[in-house]
Every structure is written in structure tokens, then in C-alpha cells.
Design a protein around this motif. Structure first.
Motif, PDB file in Angstrom:
ATOM      1  N   ALA A 136       0.820  -1.221   0.000  1.00 38.90           N
ATOM      2  CA  ALA A 136       0.000   0.000   0.000  1.00 38.90           C
ATOM      3  C   ALA A 136       0.852   1.268   0.000  1.00 38.90           C
ATOM      4  O   ALA A 136       0.380   2.317  -0.460  1.00 38.90           O
ATOM      5  CB  ALA A 136      -0.949  -0.009   1.191  1.00 38.90           C
ATOM      6  N   GLN A 142       1.317   0.716  -8.136  1.00 35.88           N
ATOM      7  CA  GLN A 142      -0.069   0.297  -8.362  1.00 35.88           C
ATOM      8  C   GLN A 142      -0.634   0.984  -9.606  1.00 35.88           C
ATOM      9  O   GLN A 142      -1.286   0.348 -10.435  1.00 35.88           O
ATOM     10  CB  GLN A 142      -0.948   0.586  -7.153  1.00 35.88           C
ATOM     11  CG  GLN A 142      -2.365   0.078  -7.369  1.00 35.88           C
ATOM     12  CD  GLN A 142      -3.281   0.291  -6.184  1.00 35.88           C
ATOM     13  OE1 GLN A 142      -2.838   0.547  -5.067  1.00 35.88           O
ATOM     14  NE2 GLN A 142      -4.571   0.194  -6.434  1.00 35.88           N
ATOM     15  N   VAL A 152      -7.412  -4.498  -9.374  1.00 39.50           N
ATOM     16  CA  VAL A 152      -7.353  -4.823  -7.955  1.00 39.50           C
ATOM     17  C   VAL A 152      -8.377  -5.908  -7.653  1.00 39.50           C
ATOM     18  O   VAL A 152      -9.529  -5.823  -8.050  1.00 39.50           O
ATOM     19  CB  VAL A 152      -7.626  -3.571  -7.090  1.00 39.50           C
ATOM     20  CG1 VAL A 152      -7.732  -3.952  -5.614  1.00 39.50           C
ATOM     21  CG2 VAL A 152      -6.537  -2.525  -7.291  1.00 39.50           C
ATOM     22  N   VAL A 155      -7.360  -7.032  -0.787  1.00 37.58           N
ATOM     23  CA  VAL A 155      -6.297  -6.552   0.082  1.00 37.58           C
ATOM     24  C   VAL A 155      -5.974  -7.625   1.108  1.00 37.58           C
ATOM     25  O   VAL A 155      -6.883  -8.192   1.724  1.00 37.58           O
ATOM     26  CB  VAL A 155      -6.729  -5.249   0.806  1.00 37.58           C
ATOM     27  CG1 VAL A 155      -5.676  -4.802   1.805  1.00 37.58           C
ATOM     28  CG2 VAL A 155      -7.017  -4.147  -0.199  1.00 37.58           C
ATOM     29  N   ASP A 168      -0.590  -3.038   4.354  1.00 39.21           N
ATOM     30  CA  ASP A 168      -1.438  -3.917   3.548  1.00 39.21           C
ATOM     31  C   ASP A 168      -0.763  -4.243   2.224  1.00 39.21           C
ATOM     32  O   ASP A 168       0.015  -3.441   1.692  1.00 39.21           O
ATOM     33  CB  ASP A 168      -2.778  -3.248   3.229  1.00 39.21           C
ATOM     34  CG  ASP A 168      -3.654  -3.041   4.452  1.00 39.21           C
ATOM     35  OD1 ASP A 168      -3.379  -3.648   5.511  1.00 39.21           O
ATOM     36  OD2 ASP A 168      -4.627  -2.266   4.357  1.00 39.21           O
ATOM     37  N   ILE A 170      -1.819  -5.113  -1.647  1.00 33.07           N
ATOM     38  CA  ILE A 170      -2.918  -5.065  -2.613  1.00 33.07           C
ATOM     39  C   ILE A 170      -2.679  -6.153  -3.642  1.00 33.07           C
ATOM     40  O   ILE A 170      -1.611  -6.214  -4.260  1.00 33.07           O
ATOM     41  CB  ILE A 170      -2.992  -3.672  -3.271  1.00 33.07           C
ATOM     42  CG1 ILE A 170      -3.225  -2.617  -2.186  1.00 33.07           C
ATOM     43  CG2 ILE A 170      -4.082  -3.636  -4.333  1.00 33.07           C
ATOM     44  CD1 ILE A 170      -2.800  -1.234  -2.555  1.00 33.07           C
TER      45      ILE A 170
END
Length: 184
Positions: A136, A142, A152, A155, A168, A170
Motif C-alpha cells: 500500500a 499500483q 485490484v 487486500v 497492507d 494489494i
């Protein structure tokens, strides 16, 4: 569907992806020595130079993964690696990971390297799904993955403990039916 025994050289406008070998040790060690690269990849594990060199020596012999050095065409320097690993032959899927050191950042090299290796995985190997994880605290990566067509999926909460803080992960993937070669 074939396997990863054949190690291709993939050429783009900005980068050449070629089989990784022991001679790439210095460049990749320098990339991993960068604190930002270490953090963005969540790399806690340190291995000895001999372990790293031995690992690189054996990449060409692997039939279940593809490890390619990312060479900047402008300078001829190795600036990172692009990898398809964790291959599940029965389900035609694998994982993707990429590492770009400071010398290759901010110029579109990672975007092109991603496009090349994903295109190879889907178009030549016959993969149906390619997944990845991005932490994250790496929104730039990303966005680059989304630009390449990854979506996505979810998570993994608190997947990485970095400097005393939970981060986190992803989870993203791209399906063969979503791949548009000219998109990137």
C-alpha cells in the motif's frame, strides 16, 4: 501451453529483457542496496553474495519460472529484473514481480518491461491469469500496474511489518481476455 524452459530475449523501444545470469549480480545488488527499493519490495531477507550468485547461475535451468534482466537500451546498463514465478501449470497462471533500481526509475522502463513480459506470458506461454502483490505504500507501482491492465482483486491486511508498522498488500491480476498489447 509450453513451459519456461526457453529463456527469450524481449526487445522494446526502451528496454531489452534478457535471461538473468551471474554477471548481473553487481547491478542487482546495487539496486537492492537502495533503501527505497528495499522498502517498496518489502525485502527483509539478506543473503550472502555467494548465495545470490549461485541463485543467479541457476535461473537459466528453471522450467517453472522466467527471470529476465531489464537492460536500459539507452545506457546498456542492467537496471532491474522482471520475473514470472509461482507457476501453476494446471490453472495456467503465475505471479509477476519486478524490481527497478534508481538508475531505471521515472523513465517508463518498468512500464515497458511489464508490457513485454506480460505479453510473453499470455501470448507465448499461454497463461490465463497473472497476479501480483503491491504494498500500500507504493501507489506509483499500483498505478503502473493498472496502466498495464491489472485490476485490484483485494487486500491482504497487515501483510508486511515494516519498521514497526503494518502495511497492507494489494492483490492485483490480469486475465488473458483483458490483455491489450497496445494499451501500454
Amino acid at each position: 501451453m509450453t513451459d519456461f524452459a526457453y529463456k527469450p530475449t524481449l526487445t522494446g523501444d526502451l528496454v531489452v529483457l534478457r535471461p538473468l545470469d551471474e554477471g548481473d549480480y553487481e547491478a542487482l545488488a546495487a539496486a537492492m542496496a537502495d533503501p527505497d527499493v528495499t522498502r517498496l519490495t518489502g525485502s527483509h531477507q539478506e543473503i550472502s553474495e555467494e548465495q545470490a550468485r549461485e541463485w543467479m547461475r541457476t535461473r537459466k535451468d528453471q522450467t517453472d519460472r522466467l527471470d529476465l534482466a531489464i537492460v536500459d537500451r539507452a545506457s546498456g546498463q542492467v537496471v532491474g529484473e522482471a520475473v514470472l514465478n509461482d507457476w501453476d501449470r494446471d490453472n495456467k497462471c503465475c505471479n509477476f514481480r519486478i524490481l527497478i533500481g534508481p538508475a531505471g526509475q521515472g523513465r517508463g522502463l518498468g512500464t515497458e518491461a511489464t508490457r513485454l513480459i506480460i505479453g510473453y506470458g499470455i501470448g507465448q506461454i499461454g497463461l490465463h491469469r497473472i497476479s501480483l502483490g503491491v504494498y500500500a505504500f507504493n501507489p506509483r507501482a499500483q498505478r503502473a500496474y493498472e496502466k498495464a491492465g491489472f485490476k485490484v482483486e483485494g487486500v491482504l491486511r497487515d501483510a508486511l511489518l515494516w519498521e514497526g508498522k503494518w502495511v497492507d498488500e494489494i492483490v492485483m491480476s490480469i486475465l488473458a481476455s483483458e490483455w491489450i498489447p497496445s494499451k501500454v
